[in-house]
Design a protein around this motif. Structure first.
Motif, PDB file in Angstrom:
ATOM      1  N   GLY A 150      22.474 -18.532 -11.595  1.00  0.00           N
ATOM      2  CA  GLY A 150      23.484 -17.500 -11.709  1.00  0.00           C
ATOM      3  C   GLY A 150      24.528 -17.734 -10.642  1.00  0.00           C
ATOM      4  O   GLY A 150      24.292 -18.456  -9.662  1.00  0.00           O
ATOM      5  N   TYR A 151      25.696 -17.109 -10.796  1.00  0.00           N
ATOM      6  CA  TYR A 151      26.808 -17.360  -9.890  1.00  0.00           C
ATOM      7  C   TYR A 151      27.386 -16.052  -9.360  1.00  0.00           C
ATOM      8  O   TYR A 151      27.314 -15.005 -10.013  1.00  0.00           O
ATOM      9  N   ARG A 152      28.005 -16.163  -8.189  1.00  0.00           N
ATOM     10  CA  ARG A 152      28.532 -14.980  -7.506  1.00  0.00           C
ATOM     11  C   ARG A 152      29.790 -15.379  -6.742  1.00  0.00           C
ATOM     12  O   ARG A 152      29.786 -16.362  -5.992  1.00  0.00           O
ATOM     13  N   LEU A 153      30.868 -14.648  -6.955  1.00  0.00           N
ATOM     14  CA  LEU A 153      32.120 -14.866  -6.240  1.00  0.00           C
ATOM     15  C   LEU A 153      32.282 -13.761  -5.204  1.00  0.00           C
ATOM     16  O   LEU A 153      32.219 -12.578  -5.541  1.00  0.00           O
ATOM     17  N   VAL A 154      32.480 -14.162  -3.952  1.00  0.00           N
ATOM     18  CA  VAL A 154      32.584 -13.206  -2.851  1.00  0.00           C
ATOM     19  C   VAL A 154      33.911 -13.405  -2.139  1.00  0.00           C
ATOM     20  O   VAL A 154      34.174 -14.477  -1.574  1.00  0.00           O
ATOM     21  N   ARG A 205      33.435  -8.419  -5.044  1.00  0.00           N
ATOM     22  CA  ARG A 205      32.359  -9.327  -5.445  1.00  0.00           C
ATOM     23  C   ARG A 205      32.157  -9.267  -6.962  1.00  0.00           C
ATOM     24  O   ARG A 205      32.166  -8.190  -7.553  1.00  0.00           O
ATOM     25  N   PHE A 206      31.982 -10.444  -7.520  1.00  0.00           N
ATOM     26  CA  PHE A 206      31.717 -10.583  -8.950  1.00  0.00           C
ATOM     27  C   PHE A 206      30.420 -11.359  -9.110  1.00  0.00           C
ATOM     28  O   PHE A 206      30.188 -12.353  -8.409  1.00  0.00           O
ATOM     29  N   ALA A 207      29.559 -10.930 -10.045  1.00  0.00           N
ATOM     30  CA  ALA A 207      28.290 -11.625 -10.273  1.00  0.00           C
ATOM     31  C   ALA A 207      28.104 -11.902 -11.752  1.00  0.00           C
ATOM     32  O   ALA A 207      28.441 -11.071 -12.610  1.00  0.00           O
ATOM     33  N   PHE A 208      27.525 -13.082 -12.039  1.00  0.00           N
ATOM     34  CA  PHE A 208      27.282 -13.526 -13.413  1.00  0.00           C
ATOM     35  C   PHE A 208      25.816 -13.925 -13.516  1.00  0.00           C
ATOM     36  O   PHE A 208      25.374 -14.899 -12.913  1.00  0.00           O
ATOM     37  N   VAL A 209      25.064 -13.146 -14.291  1.00  0.00           N
ATOM     38  CA  VAL A 209      23.621 -13.351 -14.419  1.00  0.00           C
ATOM     39  C   VAL A 209      23.290 -13.531 -15.900  1.00  0.00           C
ATOM     40  O   VAL A 209      23.345 -12.583 -16.672  1.00  0.00           O
ATOM     41  N   MET A 210      22.952 -14.735 -16.275  1.00  0.00           N
ATOM     42  CA  MET A 210      22.567 -15.000 -17.653  1.00  0.00           C
ATOM     43  C   MET A 210      21.066 -15.225 -17.751  1.00  0.00           C
ATOM     44  O   MET A 210      20.328 -14.779 -16.899  1.00  0.00           O
ATOM     45  N   ASP A 211      20.615 -15.956 -18.752  1.00  0.00           N
ATOM     46  CA  ASP A 211      19.235 -15.956 -19.215  1.00  0.00           C
ATOM     47  C   ASP A 211      18.205 -16.045 -18.089  1.00  0.00           C
ATOM     48  O   ASP A 211      18.113 -17.067 -17.400  1.00  0.00           O
ATOM     49  N   THR A 212      17.427 -14.990 -17.938  1.00  0.00           N
ATOM     50  CA  THR A 212      16.445 -14.946 -16.858  1.00  0.00           C
ATOM     51  C   THR A 212      15.502 -13.757 -17.030  1.00  0.00           C
ATOM     52  O   THR A 212      15.854 -12.744 -17.640  1.00  0.00           O
ATOM     53  N   ARG A 213      14.319 -13.915 -16.504  1.00  0.00           N
ATOM     54  CA  ARG A 213      13.445 -12.764 -16.279  1.00  0.00           C
ATOM     55  C   ARG A 213      13.888 -12.104 -14.972  1.00  0.00           C
ATOM     56  O   ARG A 213      14.693 -12.656 -14.216  1.00  0.00           O
ATOM     57  N   LEU A 214      13.353 -10.923 -14.684  1.00  0.00           N
ATOM     58  CA  LEU A 214      13.586 -10.327 -13.367  1.00  0.00           C
ATOM     59  C   LEU A 214      13.037 -11.266 -12.296  1.00  0.00           C
ATOM     60  O   LEU A 214      11.910 -11.765 -12.404  1.00  0.00           O
ATOM     61  N   CYS A 215      13.838 -11.513 -11.274  1.00  0.00           N
ATOM     62  CA  CYS A 215      13.412 -12.386 -10.178  1.00  0.00           C
ATOM     63  C   CYS A 215      14.296 -12.089  -8.968  1.00  0.00           C
ATOM     64  O   CYS A 215      15.278 -11.338  -9.070  1.00  0.00           O
ATOM     65  N   ASP A 216      13.972 -12.663  -7.822  1.00  0.00           N
ATOM     66  CA  ASP A 216      14.737 -12.420  -6.605  1.00  0.00           C
ATOM     67  C   ASP A 216      16.199 -12.819  -6.775  1.00  0.00           C
ATOM     68  O   ASP A 216      17.102 -12.163  -6.241  1.00  0.00           O
ATOM     69  N   GLY A 217      16.442 -13.900  -7.520  1.00  0.00           N
ATOM     70  CA  GLY A 217      17.807 -14.362  -7.700  1.00  0.00           C
ATOM     71  C   GLY A 217      18.688 -13.341  -8.395  1.00  0.00           C
ATOM     72  O   GLY A 217      19.873 -13.207  -8.066  1.00  0.00           O
ATOM     73  N   VAL A 218      18.133 -12.612  -9.351  1.00  0.00           N
ATOM     74  CA  VAL A 218      18.906 -11.594 -10.063  1.00  0.00           C
ATOM     75  C   VAL A 218      19.423 -10.549  -9.083  1.00  0.00           C
ATOM     76  O   VAL A 218      20.604 -10.190  -9.082  1.00  0.00           O
ATOM     77  N   PHE A 219      18.552 -10.051  -8.233  1.00  0.00           N
ATOM     78  CA  PHE A 219      18.938  -8.989  -7.296  1.00  0.00           C
ATOM     79  C   PHE A 219      19.873  -9.514  -6.212  1.00  0.00           C
ATOM     80  O   PHE A 219      20.789  -8.805  -5.783  1.00  0.00           O
ATOM     81  N   ALA A 220      19.661 -10.747  -5.760  1.00  0.00           N
ATOM     82  CA  ALA A 220      20.542 -11.329  -4.750  1.00  0.00           C
ATOM     83  C   ALA A 220      21.960 -11.487  -5.284  1.00  0.00           C
ATOM     84  O   ALA A 220      22.943 -11.238  -4.572  1.00  0.00           O
ATOM     85  N   LEU A 221      22.083 -11.894  -6.535  1.00  0.00           N
ATOM     86  CA  LEU A 221      23.405 -12.061  -7.134  1.00  0.00           C
ATOM     87  C   LEU A 221      24.100 -10.715  -7.350  1.00  0.00           C
ATOM     88  O   LEU A 221      25.300 -10.567  -7.104  1.00  0.00           O
ATOM     89  N   ALA A 222      23.354  -9.723  -7.798  1.00  0.00           N
ATOM     90  CA  ALA A 222      23.938  -8.435  -8.175  1.00  0.00           C
ATOM     91  C   ALA A 222      24.244  -7.541  -6.986  1.00  0.00           C
ATOM     92  O   ALA A 222      25.030  -6.590  -7.117  1.00  0.00           O
ATOM     93  N   GLU A 223      23.672  -7.822  -5.828  1.00  0.00           N
ATOM     94  CA  GLU A 223      23.789  -6.927  -4.668  1.00  0.00           C
ATOM     95  C   GLU A 223      25.252  -6.624  -4.331  1.00  0.00           C
ATOM     96  O   GLU A 223      26.042  -7.505  -4.010  1.00  0.00           O
ATOM     97  N   GLY A 224      25.614  -5.337  -4.439  1.00  0.00           N
ATOM     98  CA  GLY A 224      26.941  -4.880  -4.061  1.00  0.00           C
ATOM     99  C   GLY A 224      28.069  -5.381  -4.938  1.00  0.00           C
ATOM    100  O   GLY A 224      29.237  -5.292  -4.547  1.00  0.00           O
TER     101      GLY A 224
END
Length: 312
Positions: A150-154, A205-224
Motif C-alpha cells: 500500500g502507499y501513503r503520501l505525506v 496525508r493520502f493513503a491507498f490500501v488495496m487487496d489485503t486482510r487486516l494487518c499492521d500495514g493497513v493501520f500504518a498507512l491509514a493513520e491520520g
C-alpha cells in the motif's frame, strides 16, 4: 504568486476481479497540486482516463499495489499512450520488486515506438520510496496471497500565519514572506520570530490500501489520513471469504477509518456478487461517523480541507 492548491482523486474504476456494466477494473488518479499519481491501472484504464478528462501528460508516477490483473492489465495501454502523446517528463513506476518480470512483460506487451521516459523503481522494502517538494511517498507491505504494497503520501508539516499577530508585531508586505523563509526578522525595532506569528500546520496525508486482510500495514498507512482510499471487496456477512481470499469487508474498512482518525473515507474495489453498492456504505457507517464516499466510476473526490489547528 502562490501556487493554487488543486488536490482531488479521480476514480477511473471501482470493480474487483471482473468488471461489470457499470464498474471498470481499478484505476485511480490523484491530483496533488502539479503532481499526478496513477494507482493500480487495471484493464480499460486508458479509455477511462479519456472519459474523465485525464491526459497521459497528467501522470508523473504510476504506483501498482500488486500484480493481479484487475490492478495492472491497463499498464500496456497507459505506457504506450505516454509515448504516443510524447509525455515530456520522466514517469516513475513503483511496484513490488517480486513482480519485476510481470512489469517487464506488461511494459513491452506489444510493439510500439517508445518516446516517453519510464523510470522503473521496484519497491523492495517498506519505507520512503520517493521524496520531493510534494513531501514523501511511503510503502507498507499488505497481507494478500501475492506480494502487495500500500502507499501513503505525506506532505511536510508547515505553519499557518496569523494576520492579527502579524499586524500587532508590525510585520507586513514582503516582510511576511521574509519571516516565513528566514524564521526571524527585525520589525518595529525588535527581533520577531516565526513562532510568534504563526501556528503549526500539519501536512495533509493520502493513503491507498488495496487487496489485503487486516494487518499492521493497513493501520500504518491509514493513520491520520485526510483521504483514505481502501478496498471493501466483501460485505460483512462474507467475512470468511474475505479472509480466505485476502480482502477486507466494508465493516472492517470502516473500523480502520474510525480507529485511525481518517478525515474522508473512500470505499472501492467491490465484488461483482453484490448488486447494491449502498450496502457497503451502510456497513462501514456502523463504525465510521465521518465523511464517507461509496465510489463510482468517474467520481471526483476532493481532498478535504485542512483540519483546523487547536487554538493556542
Amino acid at each position: 504568486m502562490a501556487r493554487v492548491s488543486s488536490r482531488e482523486l479521480v476514480v477511473l474504476g471501482t470493480g474487483s476481479q471482473a468488471p461489470t456494466r457499470t464498474r471498470n477494473h481499478n484505476g485511480y488518479l490523484l491530483r496533488w497540486d502539479g503532481l499526478g499519481l496513477l494507482f493500480d491501472p487495471g484493464e480499460g484504464t486508458q479509455r477511462q482516463m479519456i472519459r474523465a478528462g485525464v491526459a497521459a501528460t497528467d501522470v508523473h508516477r504510476v504506483l501498482v499495489s500488486h500484480f493481479h490483473g484487475d490492478h495492472c492489465l491497463g499498464l500496456p495501454g497507459v505506457i504506450q499512450r505516454m509515448s504516443l502523446d510524447r509525455v515530456p517528463h520522466p514517469v516513475h513506476a513503483h511496484y513490488p520488486a517480486s513482480g519485476e518480470e510481470y512489469f517487464r512483460r506488461l511494459r513491452h506487451a506489444s510493439s510500439f515506438h517508445e518516446t516517453a521516459t519510464l523510470v522503473p523503481e521496484p519497491v523492495r522494502a517498506p519505507g520512503v520510496i520517493a521524496e520531493g517538494d510534494f513531501g514523501r511517498i511511503e510503502a507498507r507491505p499488505l497481507d494478500h496471497p501475492v506480494p502487495a504494497f500500500g502507499y501513503r503520501l505525506v506532505e511536510p508539516d508547515g505553519v499557518r500565519m496569523l494576520p492579527d499577530r502579524l499586524r500587532a508585531l508590525g510585520v507586513r508586505g514582503p516582510a511576511v514572506g521574509e519571516l516565513l523563509r528566514a524564521g526571524t526578522i527585525v520589525a518595529g525595532g525588535r527581533a520577531v520570530t516565526l513562532a510568534e506569528a504563526s501556528v503549526p500546520r500539519r501536512g495533509q496525508r493520502f493513503a491507498f490500501v488495496m487487496d489485503t486482510r487486516l494487518c499492521d500495514g493497513v493501520f500504518a498507512l491509514a493513520e491520520g489520513a485526510d483521504l483514505l482510499v481502501i478496498e471493501s471487496t466483501f460485505l460483512d456477512e462474507d467475512v470468511r471469504l474475505a479472509r480466505d481470499f485476502g480482502h477486507l469487508t466494508a465493516g472492517q474498512a470502516g473500523r480502520v477509518a474510525a480507529e485511525c482518525g481518517v478525515g474522508r473515507l473512500v470505499l472501492t474495489h467491490f465484488s461483482q456478487r453484490y448488486p447494491d453498492p449502498a450496502a457497503f456504505g451502510a456497513q462501514a457507517r456502523r463504525h465510521f461517523a465521518g465523511d464517507l464516499v461509496v465510489a463510482e466510476d468517474l467520481t471526483r473526490v476532493p481532498v478535504p480541507p485542512r483540519r483546523p489547528h487547536p487554538a493556542r
